[in-house]
Scaffold this active site. Structure first.
Site, mmCIF file in Angstrom:
data_model
loop_
_atom_site.group_PDB
_atom_site.id
_atom_site.type_symbol
_atom_site.label_atom_id
_atom_site.label_comp_id
_atom_site.label_asym_id
_atom_site.label_seq_id
_atom_site.Cartn_x
_atom_site.Cartn_y
_atom_site.Cartn_z
ATOM 1 N N SER A 16 1.184 -0.170 16.695
ATOM 2 C CA SER A 16 1.622 -1.525 17.161
ATOM 3 C C SER A 16 3.061 -1.734 16.271
ATOM 4 O O SER A 16 3.927 -2.313 16.950
ATOM 5 C CB SER A 16 0.676 -2.405 16.894
ATOM 6 O OG SER A 16 0.547 -2.707 15.371
ATOM 7 N N ARG A 64 -1.074 21.677 2.519
ATOM 8 C CA ARG A 64 -0.535 20.373 2.861
ATOM 9 C C ARG A 64 1.103 20.601 2.901
ATOM 10 O O ARG A 64 1.572 19.947 3.750
ATOM 11 C CB ARG A 64 -1.006 19.344 1.708
ATOM 12 C CG ARG A 64 -0.325 17.995 2.258
ATOM 13 C CD ARG A 64 -1.068 16.816 1.438
ATOM 14 N NE ARG A 64 -1.195 17.238 -0.044
ATOM 15 C CZ ARG A 64 -0.341 16.558 -0.888
ATOM 16 N NH1 ARG A 64 0.594 16.109 -0.549
ATOM 17 N NH2 ARG A 64 -0.224 16.818 -2.077
ATOM 18 N N MET A 89 -0.311 7.935 7.824
ATOM 19 C CA MET A 89 -1.502 7.736 6.786
ATOM 20 C C MET A 89 -1.732 9.055 5.823
ATOM 21 O O MET A 89 -2.761 9.167 5.202
ATOM 22 C CB MET A 89 -2.699 7.165 7.375
ATOM 23 C CG MET A 89 -2.674 6.153 8.176
ATOM 24 S SD MET A 89 -2.014 4.767 7.210
ATOM 25 C CE MET A 89 -3.324 4.056 6.394
ATOM 26 N N ARG A 90 -0.673 9.991 5.664
ATOM 27 C CA ARG A 90 -0.854 11.014 4.762
ATOM 28 C C ARG A 90 0.012 11.115 3.657
ATOM 29 O O ARG A 90 1.307 10.496 3.702
ATOM 30 C CB ARG A 90 -0.556 12.208 5.756
ATOM 31 C CG ARG A 90 -1.803 12.597 6.730
ATOM 32 C CD ARG A 90 -1.079 13.963 7.425
ATOM 33 N NE ARG A 90 -0.999 15.264 6.712
ATOM 34 C CZ ARG A 90 -1.959 16.080 6.014
ATOM 35 N NH1 ARG A 90 -3.190 15.679 6.512
ATOM 36 N NH2 ARG A 90 -1.754 17.014 5.346
ATOM 37 N N ASN A 106 9.064 3.078 4.597
ATOM 38 C CA ASN A 106 7.532 2.978 4.824
ATOM 39 C C ASN A 106 7.273 1.346 5.140
ATOM 40 O O ASN A 106 7.648 0.572 4.061
ATOM 41 C CB ASN A 106 6.685 3.643 3.855
ATOM 42 C CG ASN A 106 5.329 3.344 4.221
ATOM 43 O OD1 ASN A 106 4.958 3.705 5.093
ATOM 44 N ND2 ASN A 106 4.596 3.273 2.980
ATOM 45 N N HIS A 108 3.943 -0.977 4.344
ATOM 46 C CA HIS A 108 2.844 -0.946 3.649
ATOM 47 C C HIS A 108 2.275 -2.319 3.785
ATOM 48 O O HIS A 108 2.749 -3.048 3.372
ATOM 49 C CB HIS A 108 2.848 -0.407 2.219
ATOM 50 C CG HIS A 108 1.424 -0.284 1.561
ATOM 51 N ND1 HIS A 108 0.720 0.498 1.810
ATOM 52 C CD2 HIS A 108 1.179 -0.902 0.455
ATOM 53 C CE1 HIS A 108 -0.205 0.543 1.107
ATOM 54 N NE2 HIS A 108 -0.089 -0.413 0.176
ATOM 55 N N SER A 135 5.176 -4.907 2.734
ATOM 56 C CA SER A 135 6.359 -4.635 2.099
ATOM 57 C C SER A 135 7.192 -3.294 3.023
ATOM 58 O O SER A 135 6.182 -2.456 3.262
ATOM 59 C CB SER A 135 6.005 -3.977 0.960
ATOM 60 O OG SER A 135 5.433 -4.860 -0.060
ATOM 61 N N LEU A 143 3.239 7.655 -3.997
ATOM 62 C CA LEU A 143 2.679 7.123 -2.980
ATOM 63 C C LEU A 143 2.897 5.416 -3.058
ATOM 64 O O LEU A 143 2.520 4.864 -4.028
ATOM 65 C CB LEU A 143 1.417 7.333 -2.754
ATOM 66 C CG LEU A 143 0.443 6.790 -1.782
ATOM 67 C CD1 LEU A 143 0.695 7.265 -0.491
ATOM 68 C CD2 LEU A 143 -1.148 6.771 -2.104
ATOM 69 N N ASP A 144 3.436 4.878 -2.020
ATOM 70 C CA ASP A 144 3.658 3.653 -1.873
ATOM 71 C C ASP A 144 4.472 3.136 -2.914
ATOM 72 O O ASP A 144 4.333 2.003 -3.357
ATOM 73 C CB ASP A 144 2.614 2.768 -1.499
ATOM 74 C CG ASP A 144 1.840 3.252 -0.586
ATOM 75 O OD1 ASP A 144 2.398 3.462 0.584
ATOM 76 O OD2 ASP A 144 0.263 3.196 -0.252
ATOM 77 N N GLU A 173 4.302 -7.894 10.070
ATOM 78 C CA GLU A 173 4.863 -6.613 10.011
ATOM 79 C C GLU A 173 5.771 -6.443 11.279
ATOM 80 O O GLU A 173 6.913 -5.849 11.125
ATOM 81 C CB GLU A 173 3.820 -5.571 9.893
ATOM 82 C CG GLU A 173 2.985 -5.708 8.649
ATOM 83 C CD GLU A 173 1.777 -4.668 8.505
ATOM 84 O OE1 GLU A 173 2.171 -3.653 9.129
ATOM 85 O OE2 GLU A 173 0.582 -4.679 8.219
HETATM 86 C C1 GAR Z 1 0.061 -1.140 9.376
HETATM 87 O O1 GAR Z 1 -0.806 -2.418 8.877
HETATM 88 C C2 GAR Z 1 0.877 -0.487 8.389
HETATM 89 O O2 GAR Z 1 1.312 -1.516 7.431
HETATM 90 C C3 GAR Z 1 -0.202 0.468 7.786
HETATM 91 O O3 GAR Z 1 -1.005 1.012 8.797
HETATM 92 C C4 GAR Z 1 -1.034 -0.035 9.865
HETATM 93 C C5 GAR Z 1 -0.534 0.797 11.097
HETATM 94 O O4 GAR Z 1 -0.720 -0.070 12.329
HETATM 95 N N1 GAR Z 1 0.407 1.274 6.899
HETATM 96 C C6 GAR Z 1 -0.177 1.754 5.706
HETATM 97 O O5 GAR Z 1 -1.411 1.547 5.332
HETATM 98 C C7 GAR Z 1 0.459 2.930 5.085
HETATM 99 N N2 GAR Z 1 0.052 3.062 3.728
HETATM 100 P P1 GAR Z 1 0.018 0.322 13.481
HETATM 101 O O6 GAR Z 1 -0.480 1.836 13.961
HETATM 102 O O7 GAR Z 1 -0.500 -0.594 14.497
HETATM 103 O O8 GAR Z 1 1.333 0.344 13.387
#
Ligand code: GAR
Length: 213
Positions: A16, A64, A89-90, A106, A108, A135, A143-144, A173
């Site tokens: 999204s 990895r 998410m990796r 990124n 988060h 953020s 990480l983050d 977001e």
């Molecule tokens: C979002 O909420 C993003 O902030 C989060 O994953 C979701 C992805 O949603 N990201 C993290 O958690 C990264 N550490 P989306 O696939 O609908 O964009």
């Protein structure tokens, strides 16, 4: 730069945030959307928008780092100026990330430095916070953990659940990430070893309002 910023994105999930980036009609060219999940909704979003896609399976690589080198090799080959992690998410190998210093961001779902990693909405509720947020930060090996450039905030309501918080935050977001990419594309936000906005080092994260001016 006399051509639109070339943007690649990596996403593991529904996409999204990627869809919001595309819908924002930014002055950028999307050159690649990559994923570690062949079934990621983000790949469908990209295909529907005519953006080249790539899915690599981490299980097809011995380590990895091998996977990251391969995936980021494709990102480099795409000619991207900027890499956007939009729900990727990796954890990424430190040496691979280092090559993208100042060129990767990124999003988060927390008010960093609070709640790195997973389950940020639950952590926010468990802590009894009055505020939650998202953020956007430059990506570093931690990480983050890279420098935060912008944050959007929402109030936590007494009846909030993880799901309701996530849903309300996602709306924010979808404004925040395109606003940051626009600021980079227009040259307002730059990296010179540290983030600069309108030529000045950032002393606190930008707000959506500041980015909209
Ligand atoms: C979002 O909420 C993003 O902030 C989060 O994953 C979701 C992805 O949603 N990201 C993290 O958690 C990264 N550490 P989306 O696939 O609908 O964009």
């Amino acid at each position: 730069m006399d051509r639109p910023l070339r943007v690649a994105a990596l996403a593991s999930g529904r996409g999204s945030n990627l869809a919001a980036l595309i819908a924002a009609r930014l002055p950028v060219t999307f050159v690649l959307v990559g994923s570690d999940k062949a079934g990621a909704g983000a790949l469908t979003v990209a295909r529907d928008a005519g953006i080249p896609t790539l899915a690599l399976n981490p299980r097809d690589f011995p380590t990895r780092a091998d996977f990251d080198r391969a995936l980021f090799g494709h990102v480099a080959d795409s000619g991207a100026d900027l890499l956007v992690l939009a729900g990727y998410m990796r954890i990424i190998d430190a040496a691979v990330v280092a090559a993208w210093e100042g060129r990767a961001i990124n999003i988060h779902p927390s008010l960093l430095p609070k709640y790195r990693g997973l389950h940020t909405h639950r952590q926010c509720l468990d802590a009894g916070d009055a505020e939650h947020g998202a953020s956007v930060h430059f990506v570093t090996a931690e990480l983050d953990g890279g420098p935060v450039v912008a944050q959007a905030r929402i109030d936590v309501r007494p009846d909030d659940s993880e799901a309701s918080l996530a849903e309300r935050l996602l709306v924010e977001e979808h404004t925040l990430l395109p606003a940051v990419v626009r600021a980079i594309a227009t040259g307002r936000l730059r990296w010179q070893g540290t983030p600069l906005f309108d030529g000045q080092p950032l002393t606190s994260p930008l707000t959506p309002a500041a980015l909209a001016v």
